[in-house]
Write a protein that holds these residues in place. Structure first.
Motif, PDB file in Angstrom:
ATOM      1  N   GLY A   1       0.813  -1.204   0.000  1.00 60.35           N
ATOM      2  CA  GLY A   1       0.000   0.000   0.000  1.00 60.35           C
ATOM      3  C   GLY A   1       0.847   1.254   0.000  1.00 60.35           C
ATOM      4  N   GLU A   2       0.366   2.273   0.693  1.00 58.67           N
ATOM      5  CA  GLU A   2       1.002   3.584   0.658  1.00 58.67           C
ATOM      6  C   GLU A   2       2.379   3.560   1.301  1.00 58.67           C
ATOM      7  OE1 GLU A   2      -0.025   6.292  -0.847  1.00 58.67           O
ATOM      8  OE2 GLU A   2      -1.794   5.223  -1.580  1.00 58.67           O
ATOM      9  N   GLU A   3       3.343   4.208   0.639  1.00 62.68           N
ATOM     10  CA  GLU A   3       4.702   4.269   1.171  1.00 62.68           C
ATOM     11  C   GLU A   3       4.769   5.088   2.452  1.00 62.68           C
ATOM     12  OE1 GLU A   3       9.230   5.323  -0.376  1.00 62.68           O
ATOM     13  OE2 GLU A   3       7.568   5.200  -1.788  1.00 62.68           O
ATOM     14  N   GLN A   4       3.788   5.973   2.674  1.00 62.63           N
ATOM     15  CA  GLN A   4       3.811   6.807   3.869  1.00 62.63           C
ATOM     16  C   GLN A   4       3.456   6.006   5.128  1.00 62.63           C
ATOM     17  OE1 GLN A   4       2.374   7.693   0.988  1.00 62.63           O
ATOM     18  NE2 GLN A   4       3.860   9.266   0.395  1.00 62.63           N
ATOM     19  N   ALA A   5       2.849   4.845   4.970  1.00 60.98           N
ATOM     20  CA  ALA A   5       2.515   4.026   6.134  1.00 60.98           C
ATOM     21  C   ALA A   5       3.794   3.534   6.801  1.00 60.98           C
ATOM     22  CB  ALA A   5       1.648   2.843   5.705  1.00 60.98           C
ATOM     23  N   SER A   6       3.697   3.168   8.084  1.00 61.93           N
ATOM     24  CA  SER A   6       4.877   2.671   8.778  1.00 61.93           C
ATOM     25  C   SER A   6       5.259   1.307   8.220  1.00 61.93           C
ATOM     26  CB  SER A   6       4.599   2.578  10.280  1.00 61.93           C
ATOM     27  OG  SER A   6       3.524   1.702  10.529  1.00 61.93           O
ATOM     28  N   ARG A   7       6.561   1.047   8.140  1.00 58.62           N
ATOM     29  CA  ARG A   7       7.038  -0.217   7.586  1.00 58.62           C
ATOM     30  C   ARG A   7       6.804  -1.327   8.600  1.00 58.62           C
ATOM     31  NH1 ARG A   7      11.074  -2.997   8.706  1.00 58.62           N
ATOM     32  NH2 ARG A   7      12.038  -1.302   9.880  1.00 58.62           N
ATOM     33  N   ASP A   8       6.157  -2.396   8.158  1.00 56.97           N
ATOM     34  CA  ASP A   8       5.925  -3.548   9.030  1.00 56.97           C
ATOM     35  C   ASP A   8       6.377  -4.826   8.328  1.00 56.97           C
ATOM     36  OD1 ASP A   8       3.985  -3.718   7.107  1.00 56.97           O
ATOM     37  OD2 ASP A   8       2.283  -3.819   8.490  1.00 56.97           O
ATOM     38  N   PHE A   9       7.490  -4.737   7.610  1.00 54.81           N
ATOM     39  CA  PHE A   9       7.998  -5.900   6.891  1.00 54.81           C
ATOM     40  C   PHE A   9       9.520  -5.832   6.780  1.00 54.81           C
ATOM     41  CE2 PHE A   9       7.045  -2.606   3.776  1.00 54.81           C
ATOM     42  CZ  PHE A   9       8.208  -2.550   3.022  1.00 54.81           C
ATOM     43  N   LEU A  10      10.113  -6.997   6.562  1.00 51.75           N
ATOM     44  CA  LEU A  10      11.522  -7.148   6.214  1.00 51.75           C
ATOM     45  C   LEU A  10      11.573  -7.864   4.876  1.00 51.75           C
ATOM     46  CD1 LEU A  10      12.725  -8.617   9.636  1.00 51.75           C
ATOM     47  CD2 LEU A  10      13.042  -6.249   8.886  1.00 51.75           C
ATOM     48  N   PHE A  11      12.623  -7.615   4.101  1.00 57.52           N
ATOM     49  CA  PHE A  11      12.729  -8.341   2.839  1.00 57.52           C
ATOM     50  C   PHE A  11      14.186  -8.564   2.468  1.00 57.52           C
ATOM     51  CE2 PHE A  11      13.179  -4.024   1.221  1.00 57.52           C
ATOM     52  CZ  PHE A  11      13.976  -4.153   0.083  1.00 57.52           C
ATOM     53  N   ARG A  12      14.368  -9.496   1.563  1.00 57.18           N
ATOM     54  CA  ARG A  12      15.699  -9.824   1.057  1.00 57.18           C
ATOM     55  C   ARG A  12      15.572 -10.196  -0.414  1.00 57.18           C
ATOM     56  NH1 ARG A  12      20.666 -12.642   3.091  1.00 57.18           N
ATOM     57  NH2 ARG A  12      21.497 -13.882   1.369  1.00 57.18           N
ATOM     58  N   ARG A  13      16.393  -9.608  -1.235  1.00 54.47           N
ATOM     59  CA  ARG A  13      16.422  -9.949  -2.656  1.00 54.47           C
ATOM     60  C   ARG A  13      17.378 -11.115  -2.877  1.00 54.47           C
ATOM     61  NH1 ARG A  13      17.433  -6.373  -8.044  1.00 54.47           N
ATOM     62  NH2 ARG A  13      18.372  -8.001  -9.321  1.00 54.47           N
ATOM     63  N   GLU A  14      16.960 -12.053  -3.714  1.00 60.80           N
ATOM     64  CA  GLU A  14      17.814 -13.141  -4.159  1.00 60.80           C
ATOM     65  C   GLU A  14      17.796 -13.178  -5.684  1.00 60.80           C
ATOM     66  OE1 GLU A  14      19.854 -14.876  -2.618  1.00 60.80           O
ATOM     67  OE2 GLU A  14      19.274 -14.971  -0.517  1.00 60.80           O
ATOM     68  N   GLN A  15      18.658 -13.980  -6.242  1.00 64.63           N
ATOM     69  CA  GLN A  15      18.770 -14.063  -7.692  1.00 64.63           C
ATOM     70  C   GLN A  15      18.577 -15.506  -8.134  1.00 64.63           C
ATOM     71  OE1 GLN A  15      19.308 -11.014  -8.865  1.00 64.63           O
ATOM     72  NE2 GLN A  15      19.388 -11.411 -11.068  1.00 64.63           N
ATOM     73  N   GLN A  16      17.757 -15.703  -9.152  1.00 63.18           N
ATOM     74  CA  GLN A  16      17.557 -17.021  -9.750  1.00 63.18           C
ATOM     75  C   GLN A  16      17.834 -16.879 -11.242  1.00 63.18           C
ATOM     76  OE1 GLN A  16      13.576 -18.715  -9.487  1.00 63.18           O
ATOM     77  NE2 GLN A  16      14.468 -20.743  -9.184  1.00 63.18           N
ATOM     78  N   GLY A  17      19.015 -17.332 -11.650  1.00 60.07           N
ATOM     79  CA  GLY A  17      19.418 -17.080 -13.025  1.00 60.07           C
ATOM     80  C   GLY A  17      19.633 -15.590 -13.232  1.00 60.07           C
ATOM     81  N   HIS A  18      18.961 -15.038 -14.240  1.00 57.24           N
ATOM     82  CA  HIS A  18      19.093 -13.606 -14.524  1.00 57.24           C
ATOM     83  C   HIS A  18      18.093 -12.756 -13.748  1.00 57.24           C
ATOM     84  CE1 HIS A  18      21.932 -14.312 -17.774  1.00 57.24           C
ATOM     85  NE2 HIS A  18      21.106 -15.199 -18.304  1.00 57.24           N
ATOM     86  N   TRP A  19      17.128 -13.385 -13.079  1.00 56.53           N
ATOM     87  CA  TRP A  19      15.999 -12.628 -12.552  1.00 56.53           C
ATOM     88  C   TRP A  19      15.957 -12.648 -11.027  1.00 56.53           C
ATOM     89  CZ3 TRP A  19      15.529 -10.371 -16.748  1.00 56.53           C
ATOM     90  CH2 TRP A  19      15.476 -11.039 -17.965  1.00 56.53           C
ATOM     91  N   PRO A  20      15.508 -11.551 -10.432  1.00 52.63           N
ATOM     92  CA  PRO A  20      15.429 -11.491  -8.970  1.00 52.63           C
ATOM     93  C   PRO A  20      14.150 -12.117  -8.438  1.00 52.63           C
ATOM     94  CG  PRO A  20      14.723  -9.408  -9.884  1.00 52.63           C
ATOM     95  CD  PRO A  20      15.135 -10.268 -11.058  1.00 52.63           C
ATOM     96  N   PHE A  21      14.206 -12.552  -7.191  1.00 45.21           N
ATOM     97  CA  PHE A  21      12.993 -12.854  -6.439  1.00 45.21           C
ATOM     98  C   PHE A  21      13.218 -12.371  -5.015  1.00 45.21           C
ATOM     99  CE2 PHE A  21      15.578 -16.614  -5.753  1.00 45.21           C
ATOM    100  CZ  PHE A  21      15.301 -17.009  -4.454  1.00 45.21           C
ATOM    101  N   PHE A  22      12.157 -12.360  -4.217  1.00 46.31           N
ATOM    102  CA  PHE A  22      12.225 -11.728  -2.906  1.00 46.31           C
ATOM    103  C   PHE A  22      11.642 -12.642  -1.830  1.00 46.31           C
ATOM    104  CE2 PHE A  22      12.105  -8.413  -6.059  1.00 46.31           C
ATOM    105  CZ  PHE A  22      13.028  -7.484  -5.620  1.00 46.31           C
ATOM    106  N   TYR A  23      12.337 -12.681  -0.682  1.00 48.93           N
ATOM    107  CA  TYR A  23      11.768 -13.225   0.542  1.00 48.93           C
ATOM    108  C   TYR A  23      11.267 -12.043   1.364  1.00 48.93           C
ATOM    109  CZ  TYR A  23      14.096 -17.692  -0.421  1.00 48.93           C
ATOM    110  OH  TYR A  23      14.505 -18.872  -0.985  1.00 48.93           O
ATOM    111  N   VAL A  24      10.062 -12.173   1.902  1.00 50.80           N
ATOM    112  CA  VAL A  24       9.460 -11.079   2.661  1.00 50.80           C
ATOM    113  C   VAL A  24       8.850 -11.636   3.944  1.00 50.80           C
ATOM    114  CG1 VAL A  24       7.777  -9.197   2.651  1.00 50.80           C
ATOM    115  CG2 VAL A  24       8.918  -9.850   0.515  1.00 50.80           C
ATOM    116  N   LEU A  25       9.158 -11.007   5.065  1.00 52.78           N
ATOM    117  CA  LEU A  25       8.528 -11.311   6.348  1.00 52.78           C
ATOM    118  C   LEU A  25       7.718 -10.089   6.745  1.00 52.78           C
ATOM    119  CD1 LEU A  25       8.129 -13.090   8.855  1.00 52.78           C
ATOM    120  CD2 LEU A  25      10.235 -12.098   9.788  1.00 52.78           C
ATOM    121  N   SER A  26       6.411 -10.266   6.950  1.00 54.30           N
ATOM    122  CA  SER A  26       5.545  -9.098   7.120  1.00 54.30           C
ATOM    123  C   SER A  26       4.386  -9.396   8.060  1.00 54.30           C
ATOM    124  CB  SER A  26       4.990  -8.655   5.760  1.00 54.30           C
ATOM    125  OG  SER A  26       4.284  -9.720   5.136  1.00 54.30           O
TER     126      SER A  26
END
Length: 225
Positions: free
Chosen positions: A38-63
């Protein structure tokens, strides 16, 4: 309730879509992940990590909320995250962190009184200023990173049994309208830890470790060994 999610690109996207979609730096990733909550102005309630699979990224998110990404672009797999751990358990872990220390630089409240020092760059400058005596950069990264994470282990409810420290990376991030860039350094940690205080450790899993969490740092990934 918390959720652990893996978010991947949909197969079959054409190259033009990917060029427009994929983030090119940590600030662009920050904006992309915020959009899933949602809105970027809201307080952050998540953590994330970018990973790479071949040429493309994917993300782990804890929220605290389930992420909602455009279904024609992203595949989202989410499940409730309720870790049950006991004192003494051994876990393999991975962590991408922004290892800095806060240093007091002034007592004058009219000016900035504290700053964050990159522990690797600071160690290189203070202890290994003489280039002739300076060890390889990998040694400095390991020394600075190991000390930084060990300092956070007790309050985080864990003990380090083995540790790899590598992947030191520095970035300058430019935010539209800002006069100065954001300086971000990251280090990759992995190894084996032992849970010393399960209550503290579970809290740390949810809160993350270190600063720069909005830029993909701090998410502690663990599995039993």
């Amino acid at each position: 309730m918390s959720y652990f999610s893996r978010i991947r690109l949909k197969p079959g996207l054409d190259l033009a879509q990917l060029v427009r979609l994929l983030p090119t730096n940590a600030y662009a990733e920050h904006k992309l992940v915020w959009q899933w909550f949602g809105e970027e102005q809201a307080s952050r309630d998540f953590l994330f990590r970018r990973e790479q699979q071949g040429h493309w990224p994917f993300f782990y998110v804890l929220s605290q909320r389930e992420p909602v990404a455009p279904p024609h672009l992203w595949e989202v797999e989410s499940r409730p995250y309720q870790p049950r751990l006991a004192d003494g358990e051994r876990l393999a872990f991975m962590l991408r962190a922004n290892p800095v220390r806060v240093r007091k630089i002034s007592d004058d409240r009219a000016v900035k009184t504290r700053r964050r020092d990159d522990v690797v760059a600071d160690l290189k400058k203070r202890r290994y200023a003489d280039r002739a005596q300076r060890p390889p950069m990998a040694v400095i990264v390991r020394e600075g990173g190991e000390q930084w994470l060990a300092e956070r282990a007790e309050n985080g409810g864990f003990e380090l049994e083995s540790l790899n420290v590598e992947g030191y990376h520095q970035q300058r991030l430019y935010k539209r309208g800002a006069e100065q860039p954001i300086y971000l350094s990251t280090v990759e940690f992995s190894g084996i830890l032992r849970v010393a205080d399960a209550g503290k450790f579970i809290k740390r899993l949810h809160q993350g470790i270190g600063p720069a969490k909005a830029f993909g740092c701090g998410l502690l990934l663990v599995r039993r060994v």
